[in-house]
Motif scaffolding. Structure first.
Motif, PDB file in Angstrom:
ATOM      1  N   GLU A   1      -7.237  -9.690  -2.670  1.00 39.00           N
ATOM      2  CA  GLU A   1      -6.967 -11.137  -2.623  1.00 39.00           C
ATOM      3  C   GLU A   1      -5.504 -11.457  -2.937  1.00 39.00           C
ATOM      4  OE1 GLU A   1      -9.847 -13.439  -4.792  1.00 39.00           O
ATOM      5  OE2 GLU A   1     -11.517 -12.200  -4.108  1.00 39.00           O
ATOM      6  N   LYS A   2      -4.604 -10.582  -2.503  1.00 35.13           N
ATOM      7  CA  LYS A   2      -3.166 -10.758  -2.692  1.00 35.13           C
ATOM      8  C   LYS A   2      -2.459 -10.592  -1.347  1.00 35.13           C
ATOM      9  CE  LYS A   2      -3.715 -11.768  -6.444  1.00 35.13           C
ATOM     10  NZ  LYS A   2      -3.393 -13.118  -6.802  1.00 35.13           N
ATOM     11  N   PRO A   3      -1.330 -11.286  -1.155  1.00 31.40           N
ATOM     12  CA  PRO A   3      -0.559 -11.060   0.066  1.00 31.40           C
ATOM     13  C   PRO A   3      -0.225  -9.578   0.238  1.00 31.40           C
ATOM     14  CG  PRO A   3       0.268 -12.987  -1.081  1.00 31.40           C
ATOM     15  CD  PRO A   3      -0.718 -12.338  -2.006  1.00 31.40           C
ATOM     16  N   ILE A   4      -0.300  -9.109   1.475  1.00 36.24           N
ATOM     17  CA  ILE A   4      -0.066  -7.693   1.778  1.00 36.24           C
ATOM     18  C   ILE A   4       1.356  -7.515   2.319  1.00 36.24           C
ATOM     19  CG2 ILE A   4      -0.814  -5.726   3.169  1.00 36.24           C
ATOM     20  CD1 ILE A   4      -3.630  -7.069   3.210  1.00 36.24           C
ATOM     21  N   TYR A   5       2.111  -6.694   1.625  1.00 31.83           N
ATOM     22  CA  TYR A   5       3.540  -6.472   1.879  1.00 31.83           C
ATOM     23  C   TYR A   5       3.696  -5.056   2.422  1.00 31.83           C
ATOM     24  CZ  TYR A   5       8.552  -6.418   0.304  1.00 31.83           C
ATOM     25  OH  TYR A   5       9.923  -6.342   0.193  1.00 31.83           O
ATOM     26  N   VAL A   6       4.321  -4.891   3.581  1.00 30.61           N
ATOM     27  CA  VAL A   6       4.441  -3.551   4.159  1.00 30.61           C
ATOM     28  C   VAL A   6       5.891  -3.200   4.451  1.00 30.61           C
ATOM     29  CG1 VAL A   6       2.115  -3.489   5.135  1.00 30.61           C
ATOM     30  CG2 VAL A   6       4.001  -4.400   6.516  1.00 30.61           C
ATOM     31  N   GLY A   7       6.196  -1.924   4.265  1.00 31.12           N
ATOM     32  CA  GLY A   7       7.505  -1.382   4.613  1.00 31.12           C
ATOM     33  C   GLY A   7       7.322  -0.258   5.612  1.00 31.12           C
TER      34      GLY A   7
ATOM     35  N   PRO B   1       0.797  -1.235   0.000  1.00 29.66           N
ATOM     36  CA  PRO B   1       0.000   0.000   0.000  1.00 29.66           C
ATOM     37  C   PRO B   1       0.822   1.273   0.000  1.00 29.66           C
ATOM     38  CG  PRO B   1      -0.054  -1.032   2.159  1.00 29.66           C
ATOM     39  CD  PRO B   1       0.614  -2.007   1.239  1.00 29.66           C
ATOM     40  N   GLY B   2       2.146   1.170   0.225  1.00 25.04           N
ATOM     41  CA  GLY B   2       2.996   2.350   0.073  1.00 25.04           C
ATOM     42  C   GLY B   2       3.136   3.210   1.302  1.00 25.04           C
ATOM     43  N   ILE B   3       3.384   2.597   2.442  1.00 28.42           N
ATOM     44  CA  ILE B   3       3.615   3.361   3.665  1.00 28.42           C
ATOM     45  C   ILE B   3       4.900   4.175   3.502  1.00 28.42           C
ATOM     46  CG2 ILE B   3       4.205   3.122   6.123  1.00 28.42           C
ATOM     47  CD1 ILE B   3       2.404   0.525   6.007  1.00 28.42           C
TER      48      ILE B   3
END
Length: 286
Positions: free
Chosen positions: A219-225, A192-194
């Protein structure tokens, strides 16, 4: 609805332990100086340390995208320089990783030529913070190598989307670019672009982390930085990046509760331990 997917050969998603991705920045312009590794010795040491600390993936970036409005200075490099930096770093990192069977390497780039060099060397994950908006041909390249893609929300530039519905809409567009190019739908994760990108300020980070479950509609894995970002420092009396560790861990646990599956971090051991304890409590059955 159960969400699952792959980062290279690593399965990520619901019901699986969160994946920890260790950050290695090879650009001297990166906002957190503690993450910058430029010599072969430093690169080898930090790669081995992160793996021993529990990283499932090492993410290498040569292009600083630190917010100029906060840290000043361009710090950008041209395509050829980025390519040379990544090529040199991969030579060292892949040599270390070759001793481990369960660790992946990803390259953080928006450029076709850089991604091509990485994929030719066997890299199976490209982390594109423009979500294929800067160079849609990058999607064709990833499809050709049957690799995985991490796509961050953007319209034209990283971080130029603000509200949750808009972020989701742009991620859908990026996802469709990938599908149209032939990327395996199970090999796409969404970010999501943190971060305090040049187009926006830190306030949006709190909303994104709080509303992270809404991204499950993709419906996709959520990747956070989240690691050491400006929004963490703002809460802690404008603490500099080197003093944002504990705040980053707190925000990461909240993100886990709210459906994050992958955590990109400068601090592998600390983040992994906090996440594993939180997972154990969340999954505890009386």
């Amino acid at each position: 609805m159960s969400i699952k997917g792959y980062l290279g050969k690593i399965e990520v998603g619901d019901g699986l332990p969160a994946c920890i991705v260790g950050i290695i920045n090879i650009s001297e312009a990166s906002f957190y100086k503690g993450s910058i590794k430029t010599s072969k010795e430093e690169l080898g040491q930090v790669t081995m340390q992160m793996i021993n600390d529990g990283a499932s993936c090492i993410d290498i970036g040569a292009q600083s995208t630190r917010p100029i409005q906060i840290y000043g200075g361009e710090g950008r490099v041209d395509a050829l320089t980025e390519q040379e930096m990544i090529e040199n770093a991969l030579h060292v990192v892949l040599d270390v990783v070759s001793s481990y069977s369960n660790v992946e390497v990803s390259v953080d780039t928006m450029r076709y030529n850089v991604a091509k060099i990485a994929l030719e060397k066997g890299i199976q994950i490209i982390n594109d913070i423009s979500g294929f908006k800067k160079d849609p041909k990058l999607a064709d390249l990833i499809a050709d190598y049957d690799a995985s893609a991490v796509l961050m929300a953007s319209k034209k530039e990283p971080g130029d989307v603000f509200l949750i519905p808009e972020i989701i809409q742009e991620l859908k567009k990026s996802f469709n670019i990938g599908l149209d190019a032939g990327i395996n739908k199970n090999k796409i994760s969404v970010d999501p672009g943190i971060g305090s990108w040049e187009a926006r300020d830190y306030h949006h980070d709190y909303l994104i982390i709080k509303k992270l479950k809404e991204f499950r509609t993709l419906e996709k894995p959520i990747y956070v930085g989240i690691s050491r970002k400006t929004s963490i420092g703002k809460i802690l009396n404008n603490a500099p990046p080197e003093d944002r560790l504990y705040g980053s861990i707190g925000a990461s646990v909240v993100a886990l509760i709210n459906s994050a599956h992958v955590f990109r971090t400068h601090d592998v051991k600390e983040t992994l331990e906090a996440i594993r304890v939180a997972e154990a409590i969340i999954n505890y059955k009386e």
